[in-house]
Design a protein around this motif. Structure first.
Motif, short mmCIF file in Angstrom:
data_model
loop_
_atom_site.label_atom_id
_atom_site.label_comp_id
_atom_site.label_asym_id
_atom_site.label_seq_id
_atom_site.Cartn_x
_atom_site.Cartn_y
_atom_site.Cartn_z
N ALA A 6 38.05 54.81 97.40
CA ALA A 6 38.22 54.46 95.99
C ALA A 6 39.35 53.44 95.87
O ALA A 6 40.38 53.57 96.51
CB ALA A 6 38.52 55.69 95.17
N VAL A 7 39.12 52.42 95.04
CA VAL A 7 40.11 51.38 94.79
C VAL A 7 40.27 51.26 93.29
O VAL A 7 39.27 51.27 92.56
CB VAL A 7 39.65 50.03 95.39
N GLY A 8 41.50 51.13 92.80
CA GLY A 8 41.71 51.10 91.36
C GLY A 8 42.59 49.97 90.91
O GLY A 8 43.22 49.28 91.71
N GLY A 9 42.63 49.78 89.60
CA GLY A 9 43.48 48.78 88.98
C GLY A 9 43.64 49.09 87.51
O GLY A 9 42.88 49.88 86.95
N ALA A 10 44.63 48.48 86.88
CA ALA A 10 44.87 48.71 85.45
C ALA A 10 45.29 47.39 84.81
O ALA A 10 45.85 46.52 85.46
CB ALA A 10 45.95 49.75 85.25
N ARG A 11 44.98 47.26 83.49
CA ARG A 11 45.38 46.07 82.74
C ARG A 11 45.53 46.44 81.28
O ARG A 11 44.91 47.39 80.80
CB ARG A 11 44.38 44.94 82.92
N ALA A 12 46.33 45.64 80.57
CA ALA A 12 46.46 45.83 79.13
C ALA A 12 45.21 45.30 78.45
O ALA A 12 44.68 44.26 78.82
CB ALA A 12 47.68 45.09 78.62
N ALA A 13 44.70 46.06 77.48
CA ALA A 13 43.51 45.67 76.72
C ALA A 13 43.82 45.88 75.24
O ALA A 13 43.49 46.91 74.67
CB ALA A 13 42.30 46.49 77.16
N GLY A 14 44.50 44.92 74.63
CA GLY A 14 44.92 45.09 73.24
C GLY A 14 45.98 46.16 73.14
O GLY A 14 47.00 46.10 73.80
N GLN A 15 45.73 47.18 72.34
CA GLN A 15 46.67 48.29 72.16
C GLN A 15 46.51 49.36 73.24
O GLN A 15 47.27 50.32 73.27
CB GLN A 15 46.44 48.94 70.78
N ALA A 16 45.53 49.21 74.11
CA ALA A 16 45.22 50.23 75.12
C ALA A 16 45.50 49.72 76.53
O ALA A 16 45.76 48.54 76.74
CB ALA A 16 43.75 50.65 75.01
N VAL A 17 45.44 50.62 77.47
CA VAL A 17 45.47 50.29 78.89
C VAL A 17 44.10 50.66 79.44
O VAL A 17 43.62 51.78 79.22
CB VAL A 17 46.57 51.09 79.63
N GLN A 18 43.47 49.71 80.14
CA GLN A 18 42.16 49.99 80.74
C GLN A 18 42.35 50.15 82.24
O GLN A 18 42.98 49.31 82.89
CB GLN A 18 41.17 48.87 80.46
N VAL A 19 41.84 51.24 82.78
CA VAL A 19 41.93 51.56 84.19
C VAL A 19 40.53 51.54 84.77
O VAL A 19 39.60 52.06 84.15
CB VAL A 19 42.58 52.95 84.40
#
Length: 66
Positions: free
Chosen positions: A2-15
């Motif tokens: 499993a490989v993951g990442g995260a980024r800001a998406a407006g007011q949320a964080v998308q993982v």
């Protein structure tokens, strides 16, 4: 693997987590306390504002927003 990442998406964080070698079918959420797999998705379902999945050339990607 499993490989993951995260980024800001407006007011949320998308993982996003890619699960290479997994089936492309809809991931199943296991609700029983004795389940051997799928318990992470149970937590995601409970805690995330939104979640879903998409196809990936080598498996699938599950995403969620907090």
């Amino acid at each position: 693997m499993a490989v993951g990442g995260a980024r800001a998406a407006g007011q949320a964080v998308q993982v996003e987590v890619s699960d290479e070698g997994s089936a492309v079918s809809r991931p199943r959420v296991r609700r029983g306390g004795d389940a051997c797999s799928g318990r992470g998705l149970w937590l995601v379902e409970r805690l995330a504002d939104a979640w879903g999945y998409r196809e990936h050339p080598r498996g699938r990607v599950v995403w969620f927003e907090l």
